[in-house]
Design a protein around this motif. Structure first.
Motif, PDB file in Angstrom:
ATOM      1  N   GLU A 206     -16.698  12.819  19.677  1.00 56.82           N
ATOM      2  CA  GLU A 206     -17.769  13.648  20.519  1.00 56.82           C
ATOM      3  C   GLU A 206     -17.319  15.121  20.371  1.00 56.82           C
ATOM      4  OE1 GLU A 206     -20.608  11.339  23.376  1.00 56.82           O
ATOM      5  OE2 GLU A 206     -18.486  10.954  23.771  1.00 56.82           O
ATOM      6  N   GLU A 207     -15.870  15.122  20.613  1.00 58.40           N
ATOM      7  CA  GLU A 207     -15.554  16.697  20.700  1.00 58.40           C
ATOM      8  C   GLU A 207     -15.669  17.373  19.542  1.00 58.40           C
ATOM      9  OE1 GLU A 207     -11.071  18.751  21.585  1.00 58.40           O
ATOM     10  OE2 GLU A 207     -11.429  16.717  22.645  1.00 58.40           O
TER      11      GLU A 207
ATOM     12  N   ARG B 113     -23.333  18.769  17.741  1.00 61.34           N
ATOM     13  CA  ARG B 113     -23.191  18.210  19.522  1.00 61.34           C
ATOM     14  C   ARG B 113     -23.946  18.912  19.992  1.00 61.34           C
ATOM     15  NH1 ARG B 113     -17.018  20.694  19.530  1.00 61.34           N
ATOM     16  NH2 ARG B 113     -18.013  22.043  17.953  1.00 61.34           N
TER      17      ARG B 113
ATOM     18  N   PRO C 282     -24.891   5.884  19.702  1.00 63.96           N
ATOM     19  CA  PRO C 282     -23.708   6.528  20.651  1.00 63.96           C
ATOM     20  C   PRO C 282     -23.709   5.885  21.808  1.00 63.96           C
ATOM     21  CG  PRO C 282     -25.676   8.048  20.510  1.00 63.96           C
ATOM     22  CD  PRO C 282     -25.832   6.613  19.398  1.00 63.96           C
TER      23      PRO C 282
ATOM     24  N   LEU D 129     -16.572   7.255  17.204  1.00 64.91           N
ATOM     25  CA  LEU D 129     -17.255   8.607  17.503  1.00 64.91           C
ATOM     26  C   LEU D 129     -16.453   9.471  18.056  1.00 64.91           C
ATOM     27  CD1 LEU D 129     -19.909  10.116  18.221  1.00 64.91           C
ATOM     28  CD2 LEU D 129     -20.075   8.722  20.422  1.00 64.91           C
TER      29      LEU D 129
ATOM     30  N   GLY E  36     -17.600  16.277  16.902  1.00 69.38           N
ATOM     31  CA  GLY E  36     -19.018  15.981  16.122  1.00 69.38           C
ATOM     32  C   GLY E  36     -18.737  15.334  14.972  1.00 69.38           C
TER      33      GLY E  36
ATOM     34  N   PHE F 126     -28.144  10.849  15.743  1.00 64.59           N
ATOM     35  CA  PHE F 126     -27.332  11.795  15.830  1.00 64.59           C
ATOM     36  C   PHE F 126     -28.317  13.029  15.178  1.00 64.59           C
ATOM     37  CE2 PHE F 126     -24.666   7.928  15.840  1.00 64.59           C
ATOM     38  CZ  PHE F 126     -23.830   8.328  16.654  1.00 64.59           C
TER      39      PHE F 126
END
Length: 505
Positions: free
Chosen positions: A418-419, A505, A10, A416, A421, A445
């Motif tokens: 991230e919000e 997350r 990431p 990716l 996941g 992850f």
């Protein structure tokens, strides 16, 4: 089976994807507008004549902006013909495509249609037969609030609020000798510079796209870009790129490798932009607008001959390529390449959207709609291709073809989100005969699990879809999975794939 390994972390990021990466294009060409998006009297058309069944197929693509009205058409376009009461609009000869333009759909109608889709208009101005005044008048008509001739004219036509169009193309393919008003790089650079400066005096918030070479094989490329940017570098926001791929050698392995030319094209344009940046000692990094891209070769030549014999028809069928599974795979590799350059490619327009080299088709004379094979990779990217593109390392077998060497069987990108996941992998297996097992260590992850693996493939690379057949469409793959934070996904031969992974997350 072939085996490939994907390494990702990431922290290794290329860029966040700009939503405008999934833009499209509607030109007054063939049946794109008339009998495509607009068909008064059709059972599915609304009160304004626009087809709601076509709108229903476009909406899942979540298209953020649509380039208009061309294309080659714009270089002879008189925008004033396309506004005002429809019954009073003049019928004109379109010299670009040697057809008749009725002007029944114009700027006001198209802007309203885009609002219904939730898309912005990406307007092109005519720098072929026209110039500074006409571009500024069009901008005033579209964006100025009120109290001037052209803004009040728009209000008189029923649009009290300005359209506030943000993105404007300064002409189209002006280095092409086929272009009406074709220009040298110096001629175009001077005209585009003065047009850009004048337009920004009217609306300083707009973003401008300078015209690049028509395609990378042009003899003018990339000296055209270097010369044009000598004039325009400090006054524009983007440089345009156009490219269409096709099976021109009748060798499938060669065809499947052609997105490597897209990779080289982008690198060359970026290098040229950065050369001009260094030459000017500028602190500005110029971004790219890949505002025409697609697969196009099935109809090349044949339509030119037909129009030469029977010119001046109204909305004749033109450039209506019917796409195969192989085309969808190459389309996917091209889309992946654009995403892997999200740090510089901020706008991309699939050319085009309906009927003309398009993912969505309508039967002639107001028939039903259907979806081409290339619809699905674009749909998946629009649905899931959000977040940040990761810089990945790929290990996989390679092959040689007549015109390419060291072609990787796997073409891929990883996004990716991230919000949410979610990790999303878009991948194409170029192998014609072998499945490919894709492995990825997801140790960076936590708590990974497979949401789904969707693939599109067929044992026949030439299979197509049609109004009464769905030759190929996405299906789920049961063999793939995530175990102990390790992905194992089986990609069928000659396939487009979407692998989505949930993580904590």
């Amino acid at each position: 089976m072939l085996k490939a390994t994907l390494s990702l972390d990431p922290e290794f990021k290329i860029s966040t994807v700009d939503r405008r990466m999934y833009g499209s294009f509607i030109e007054h060409l063939g049946r794109a507008v008339y009998d495509g998006i607009y068909c008064p009297g059709h059972p599915a058309s609304n009160a304004r004549g626009f087809r709601t069944d076509v709108i229903d197929l476009i909406k899942p693509l979540q298209i953020p902006l649509i380039r208009y009205p061309g294309g080659n058409f714009v270089s002879g376009f008189r925008w004033e013909d396309s506004v005002g009461p429809a019954k009073e609009r003049p019928v004109r000869l379109d010299r670009a495509w040697r057809t008749v333009e009725t002007n029944q759909v114009g700027i006001d109608e198209f802007s309203s249609w885009c609002r219904e889709l939730g898309a912005e208009v990406m307007m092109a101005v005519n720098l072929g037969t026209r110039g500074i005044d006409d571009a500024c008048n069009l901008l005033e008509y579209c964006n100025h609030e009120s109290g001037s001739y052209y803004s009040d004219l728009r209000r008189a036509h029923g649009a009290e609020q300005p359209y506030r169009i943000k993105t404007w193309c300064l002409g189209n393919e002006m280095d092409g000798p086929w272009q009406i008003g074709h220009k040298t790089a110096d001629e175009y650079g001077r005209l585009a510079l003065e047009t850009a400066r004048a337009m920004k005096k009217i609306d300083s918030e707009i973003q401008l796209v300078a015209t690049g070479s028509s395609y990378p094989e042009m003899p003018t490329f990339p000296t055209w870009e270097a010369t044009v940017l000598d004039y325009l570098y400090d006054d524009v926001d983007y440089l345009s790129l156009h490219q269409y791929l096709g099976d021109t050698t009748n060798n499938l392995e060669d065809y499947l490798a052609k997105s490597l030319t897209t990779e080289h094209f982008i690198h060359s344009v970026v290098s040229t932009c950065d050369y001009v940046k260094a030459k000017k000692r500028s602190g500005k990094k110029l971004m790219l607008s890949f505002d025409e891209w697609n697969i196009w070769y099935h109809s090349l030549g044949s339509d030119d001959e037909r129009i030469a014999k029977e010119p001046w028809g109204i909305a004749p069928p033109l450039l209506e390529d019917i796409y195969t599974m192989a085309d969808a795979a190459v389309f996917g590799t091209m889309l992946i390449t654009l995403l892997n350059h999200a740090d510089r490619v901020k706008i991309a327009c699939l050319a085009q959207l309906v009927n003309v080299i398009a993912p969505i088709m309508t039967e002639p004379n107001g028939g039903k709609t259907w979806l081409q094979t290339i619809y699905w990779p674009f749909y998946h990217a629009a649905q899931y291709g959000h977040g940040t593109v990761l810089r990945t390392a790929v290990s996989c077998p390679k092959y040689d073809s007549p015109n390419f060497t060291d072609v990787p069987y796997l073409e891929s990108t990883v996004l990716l989100d991230e919000e949410q996941g979610v990790l999303t992998v878009f991948a194409v297996n170029r192998s014609l005969n072998d499945s490919l097992v894709l492995s990825a260590d997801l140790a960076a992850f936590e708590g990974c699990s497979l949401i789904e693996h969707v693939t599109m493939y067929s044992g026949d690379p030439n299979v197509t879809n049609g109004p009464d057949k769905q030759g190929v469409s996405p299906v789920r793959v049961a063999e793939s999975g995530v175990t102990d934070n390790h992905l194992s996904a089986v990609l069928p031969p000659l396939s487009w794939n979407v692998v989505r992974i949930q993580f904590k997350r």
